[in-house]
Scaffold this active site. Structure first.
Site, PDB file in Angstrom:
ATOM      1  N   HIS A  24       1.535   4.518  -2.948  1.00 60.14           N
ATOM      2  CA  HIS A  24       1.918   5.951  -2.772  1.00 60.14           C
ATOM      3  C   HIS A  24       3.404   6.289  -3.155  1.00 60.14           C
ATOM      4  CE1 HIS A  24      -1.680   6.693  -0.283  1.00 60.14           C
ATOM      5  NE2 HIS A  24      -1.271   5.710   0.770  1.00 60.14           N
ATOM      6  N   HIS A  26       0.664  -1.016  -0.136  1.00 62.94           N
ATOM      7  CA  HIS A  26      -0.117   0.103   0.122  1.00 62.94           C
ATOM      8  C   HIS A  26       0.872   1.302  -0.052  1.00 62.94           C
ATOM      9  CE1 HIS A  26      -3.631   2.313   1.174  1.00 62.94           C
ATOM     10  NE2 HIS A  26      -2.637   3.232   1.705  1.00 62.94           N
ATOM     11  N   GLU A  27       1.823   1.297   0.937  1.00 59.66           N
ATOM     12  CA  GLU A  27       2.660   2.453   1.156  1.00 59.66           C
ATOM     13  C   GLU A  27       3.657   2.677  -0.255  1.00 59.66           C
ATOM     14  OE1 GLU A  27       2.161   4.516   3.282  1.00 59.66           O
ATOM     15  OE2 GLU A  27       0.493   3.462   4.330  1.00 59.66           O
TER      16      GLU A  27
END
Length: 157
Positions: free
Chosen positions: A71, A67-68
């Site tokens: 980003h 998920h990170e």
């Protein structure tokens, strides 16, 4: 898991899932409380909440890292990297990353039980309902400036 092992895991997942290298720092941040991890826009570093690894295991940790990394890679490419952006949602689906991390088991207990505190003025009998406790030596009745006393605490489960 140590910081160096986390760094190697993030670098490996970046190459395997995104086909691009992770060139910055990944670390555990003990101050994180309500999130599994965060991507720092200024430094491009990734911080991970160790509690998620300790309580939910490596599978949840991998999801948070992916998920990170979504980003991270989208921000560096100048694309939409925020949760609301369509490019971000599409990349999450493509790499199999969760949009939100699971809730920690110890957090569920705190949120499931709700409480209401009842206070009353000793002068005018005005009743007050609060979710958070009041320092009765500091605060007074808003109606007559009388002294407040705690009557009872109601806990809902």
């Amino acid at each position: 898991m140590e910081q160096q092992q986390l760094q190697l895991l993030v670098e490996r997942l970046s190459i395997e899932s995104f086909g691009k290298p992770f060139l910055h720092q990944a670390s555990f941040n003990p101050r994180l409380r309500s999130t599994g991890g965060r991507y720092l826009l200024g430094t491009h570093n990734i911080e991970i909440n160790r509690k998620y690894y300790d309580q939910l295991g490596e599978e949840e940790l991998v999801g948070i890292i992916k998920h990170e990394l979504c980003h991270y890679h989208l921000h560096l490419e100048g694309k939409g990297y925020q949760h609301r952006d369509q490019e971000f949602k599409q990349l999450l689906k493509k790499v199999g990353a969760p949009r939100f991390c699971a809730q920690l088991p110890d957090k569920k207990v705190k949120q499931s039980s709700k409480r209401i505190l009842l206070y009353q003025c000793t002068k005018c009998q005005q009743a007050y309902r609060r979710k958070r406790s009041i320092n009765t030596s500091r605060y007074v009745c808003g109606k007559c400036r009388g002294k407040l006393t705690k009557i009872k605490e109601i806990i809902f489960e």
